[in-house]
Write an enzyme that holds these catalytic residues in place. Structure first.
Site, PDB file in Angstrom:
ATOM      1  N   LEU A 163       0.817  -1.211   0.000  1.00  0.00           N
ATOM      2  CA  LEU A 163       0.000   0.000   0.000  1.00  0.00           C
ATOM      3  C   LEU A 163       0.849   1.259   0.000  1.00  0.00           C
ATOM      4  CD1 LEU A 163      -2.771  -0.949   2.567  1.00  0.00           C
ATOM      5  CD2 LEU A 163      -2.872  -1.065   0.093  1.00  0.00           C
ATOM      6  N   ASP A 247       7.336  14.383  10.843  1.00  0.00           N
ATOM      7  CA  ASP A 247       7.326  13.881   9.462  1.00  0.00           C
ATOM      8  C   ASP A 247       5.899  13.845   8.919  1.00  0.00           C
ATOM      9  OD1 ASP A 247       8.400  12.947   7.103  1.00  0.00           O
ATOM     10  OD2 ASP A 247       8.490  10.862   7.737  1.00  0.00           O
TER      11      ASP A 247
END
Length: 279
Positions: A163, A247
């Site tokens: 994914l 992040d």
């Protein structure tokens, strides 16, 4: 053995007679047949010998011969013929051994090879699924997953089941509706495998950059933004420690079945206490 070959050019009859070495020529030929050899027998030609072997190894020796055109060939003086050379039977015994015993050898070695192959396969399979387990991991026993189960669940970690990709990291005690839940982990050699809840709609970057045919409407986009903001507020204010993700990007935002934005990938995150300064 002695062999006589007689050909009558008038009747075209060929007689082949055969007898042991010490006996005279028999009256009745071994083979008798009518064939016209006029097209084979030329005015000037060479006469020689050829031989062939069967399945057994053998050697042929011509100790003497007599030939005549028009009439019978002169008989051989058997006592004056050379002695038959000594034949080395070692190669013959070897080939005879191979021919007679090869089926039995095959019956013995084929099961042995199969057993060796099976043992090697099991050893390699055991090494392939070998894992590490240290003392500190006992308290996380319920979160420890077997590498073998992960391997078969992902069909050998096939790329078609991928994914997305990203760094490692996670916090097992966090629980929020907009954080990707960590189900468990697996340690194997130098690898750390983290297992999260399945997000059927993949990551957000697929809808922003990689699939122009798939678009999110503005209602869905605001829903994703609110979800990420709710997760960050929980990490910064509501959990027992402050978690700085460091992040935040589209590839680290995953979408569940209802397109709720869930924050994941804490590989670069830092922990600090509430009220402490962070640089």
């Amino acid at each position: 053995m002695q062999v006589w070959i007689d050909y009558d050019g008038r009747t075209h009859r060929i007689d082949v007679t055969m007898a042991p070495f010490s006996e005279n020529k028999p009256r009745k030929p071994l083979v008798s047949i009518v064939r016209d050899l006029s097209s084979v027998l030329l005015q000037d030609m060479f006469v020689g010998f050829s031989s062939a072997t069967g399945s057994m190894l053998s050697e042929h020796f011509v100790l003497g011969w007599s030939f005549r055109v028009k009439g019978k060939a002169q008989p051989l003086a058997l006592s004056k013929l050379p002695i038959l050379p000594v034949w080395d039977s070692k190669p013959a015994r070897f080939f005879s051994f191979i021919k007679n015993w090869m089926p039995w050898i095959s019956l013995l070695f084929i099961p042995l090879f199969l057993i060796i192959f099976l043992v090697r396969f099991l050893v390699r399979r055991k090494r392939k699924f070998a894992e590490e387990l240290e003392d500190w991991e006992t308290e996380f026993g319920k979160n420890r997953l077997r590498f073998k189960d992960l391997y078969y669940a992902t069909k050998g970690f096939k790329d078609k089941n991928l994914l997305g990709s990203g760094g490692s990291g996670g916090f097992t005690e966090m629980s929020h509706r907009n954080l990707v839940p960590l189900v468990g982990y697996c340690r194997r050699r130098d690898e750390l495998l983290l297992v999260y809840d399945y997000m059927p709609n993949g990551s957000l970057d697929k809808y922003l950059y990689n699939s122009p045919e798939v678009r999110l409407n503005w209602k869905q986009r605001f829903k994703v933004i609110n979800g990420v903001a709710s997760a960050l507020f929980y990490l910064h204010e509501e959990w027992e420690q402050v978690v700085i993700h460091r992040d935040i990007k589209a590839s680290n935002v995953l979408l569940d079945a209802e397109y709720n934005g869930r924050l994941g990938d804490f590989g670069l995150a830092r922990l600090c206490d509430h009220g402490s300064g962070v640089r």
